[in-house]
Write a protein that holds these residues in place. Structure first.
Motif, PDB file in Angstrom:
ATOM      1  N   ASN A 108      44.215  33.845  33.611  1.00  0.00           N
ATOM      2  CA  ASN A 108      43.755  34.269  34.518  1.00  0.00           C
ATOM      3  C   ASN A 108      42.303  33.892  34.699  1.00  0.00           C
ATOM      4  O   ASN A 108      41.696  32.827  34.695  1.00  0.00           O
TER       5      ASN A 108
ATOM      6  N   GLU B 154      40.038  39.214  40.502  1.00  0.00           N
ATOM      7  CA  GLU B 154      40.944  38.818  39.348  1.00  0.00           C
ATOM      8  C   GLU B 154      42.091  38.435  39.322  1.00  0.00           C
ATOM      9  O   GLU B 154      42.180  39.254  40.057  1.00  0.00           O
ATOM     10  N   ILE B 155      42.305  37.725  39.354  1.00  0.00           N
ATOM     11  CA  ILE B 155      43.996  36.947  39.918  1.00  0.00           C
ATOM     12  C   ILE B 155      44.349  36.249  38.385  1.00  0.00           C
ATOM     13  O   ILE B 155      44.965  35.739  37.992  1.00  0.00           O
ATOM     14  N   THR B 156      45.655  37.592  38.176  1.00  0.00           N
ATOM     15  CA  THR B 156      46.475  37.676  37.231  1.00  0.00           C
ATOM     16  C   THR B 156      47.102  36.576  36.741  1.00  0.00           C
ATOM     17  O   THR B 156      47.980  36.335  36.346  1.00  0.00           O
ATOM     18  N   ASN B 157      47.493  35.788  38.461  1.00  0.00           N
ATOM     19  CA  ASN B 157      48.834  34.522  37.596  1.00  0.00           C
ATOM     20  C   ASN B 157      48.768  33.558  38.626  1.00  0.00           C
ATOM     21  O   ASN B 157      48.786  33.473  40.145  1.00  0.00           O
TER      22      ASN B 157
ATOM     23  N   ASP C 182      50.419  30.988  40.608  1.00  0.00           N
ATOM     24  CA  ASP C 182      51.817  31.271  42.161  1.00  0.00           C
ATOM     25  C   ASP C 182      51.153  30.474  43.648  1.00  0.00           C
ATOM     26  O   ASP C 182      49.396  30.746  43.576  1.00  0.00           O
TER      27      ASP C 182
ATOM     28  N   GLN D 196      47.185  36.296  47.841  1.00  0.00           N
ATOM     29  CA  GLN D 196      47.087  37.693  47.916  1.00  0.00           C
ATOM     30  C   GLN D 196      44.972  38.061  48.117  1.00  0.00           C
ATOM     31  O   GLN D 196      44.308  38.686  48.358  1.00  0.00           O
TER      32      GLN D 196
ATOM     33  N   ARG E 235      41.866  43.401  41.954  1.00  0.00           N
ATOM     34  CA  ARG E 235      42.913  42.332  40.987  1.00  0.00           C
ATOM     35  C   ARG E 235      43.853  41.840  42.211  1.00  0.00           C
ATOM     36  O   ARG E 235      44.435  43.302  42.164  1.00  0.00           O
ATOM     37  N   THR E 236      44.503  41.487  41.829  1.00  0.00           N
ATOM     38  CA  THR E 236      45.572  40.186  42.440  1.00  0.00           C
ATOM     39  C   THR E 236      46.310  39.360  41.959  1.00  0.00           C
ATOM     40  O   THR E 236      46.443  39.124  40.796  1.00  0.00           O
ATOM     41  N   ASN E 237      47.533  39.308  42.133  1.00  0.00           N
ATOM     42  CA  ASN E 237      48.331  38.739  41.757  1.00  0.00           C
ATOM     43  C   ASN E 237      48.320  36.642  41.656  1.00  0.00           C
ATOM     44  O   ASN E 237      48.471  35.963  41.164  1.00  0.00           O
ATOM     45  N   SER E 238      47.910  36.491  43.327  1.00  0.00           N
ATOM     46  CA  SER E 238      47.635  35.177  43.500  1.00  0.00           C
ATOM     47  C   SER E 238      46.459  34.780  44.253  1.00  0.00           C
ATOM     48  O   SER E 238      46.323  36.045  44.835  1.00  0.00           O
TER      49      SER E 238
END
Length: 209
Positions: free
Chosen positions: A184, A45-48, A51, A12, A6-9
């Motif tokens: 998401n 999983e990309i949460t943002n 970005d 990443q 799981r990462t933000n971007s």
């Protein structure tokens, strides 16, 4: 063994995968005789997804990324390639699967049936070059759009980075036409790998990462 990241971007996610493959990947020789380092069933999983950071170590810094992003929504295959994702998703089966997903979601935002595929089991079993991207699926929950894709094979050294940005464009298109927001992305690669000819490049990336 499956790996969940799981990462933000998007950036990443890609950098994390490069690191894990180079450190933990198993050596596998593919059908063409190419040596790879591979991880099986990697789920990102990309949460943002909004970005837009592009790291300096990325090989995609020029207009190629913008061009590639548009290709996933382009139904035409005028160059005569074996396949393009845009063609498979929007024209190949004589149906625009993406617009059909939008129609389903607008008719029932709770639908679990908004799925688009690229695989042609009749034709693709006769040839060597078949789509790596197999499926994109969409869900709307609380007026927010969630998108999941599945790749049978994903080249992390050369393709995963633009693949994720291209798929995001499909998500943006669906979000715009369903009056939702893409919040998401889940990317599932059955074989996530780096080819031997990219190992030195990836080691250099890790020295900067």
């Amino acid at each position: 063994m499956a790996k969940f990241i799981r990462t933000n971007s998007i950036s990443q996610a890609w950098l994390t995968c490069v690191k894990k493959i180079m450190q933990e990947g198993h050596e596998v020789t593919d059908e063409r005789g190419s040596l790879t380092k591979e991880l099986q069933n990697v789920i990102l999983e990309i949460t943002n997804p909004n970005d837009n950071t592009i790291p300096e170590c990325s090989p995609w810094h020029d207009d190629r990324l913008e061009t590639y992003k548009k290709e996933l929504l382009d139904p035409d295959n005028e160059q005569g390639f074996v396949y393009t994702y845009g063609n498979r998703l929007r024209q190949y089966f004589k149906i625009d699967q993406i617009d059909t997903c939008i129609e389903k979601l607008n008719n029932c935002p709770q639908s679990r049936r908004a799925i688009a595929i690229t695989i042609d089991p009749i034709q693709d079993n006769k040839v060597d070059e078949i789509p790596c991207l197999q499926e994109i699926a969409f869900l709307i929950r609380d007026n927010q759009l969630y998108m999941t894709d599945f790749f049978r094979s994903n080249d992390c050294g050369g393709a995963t980075f633009p693949n994720l940005f291209g798929i995001r464009e499909v998500g943006y298109y669906v979000a715009k036409n369903t009056d939702t927001e893409l919040v998401n992305m889940v990317h599932h690669a059955m074989s996530l790998h780096i080819y031997e000819h990219d190992w030195d490049k990836c080691r250099e990336i890790l020295r900067k990462y």
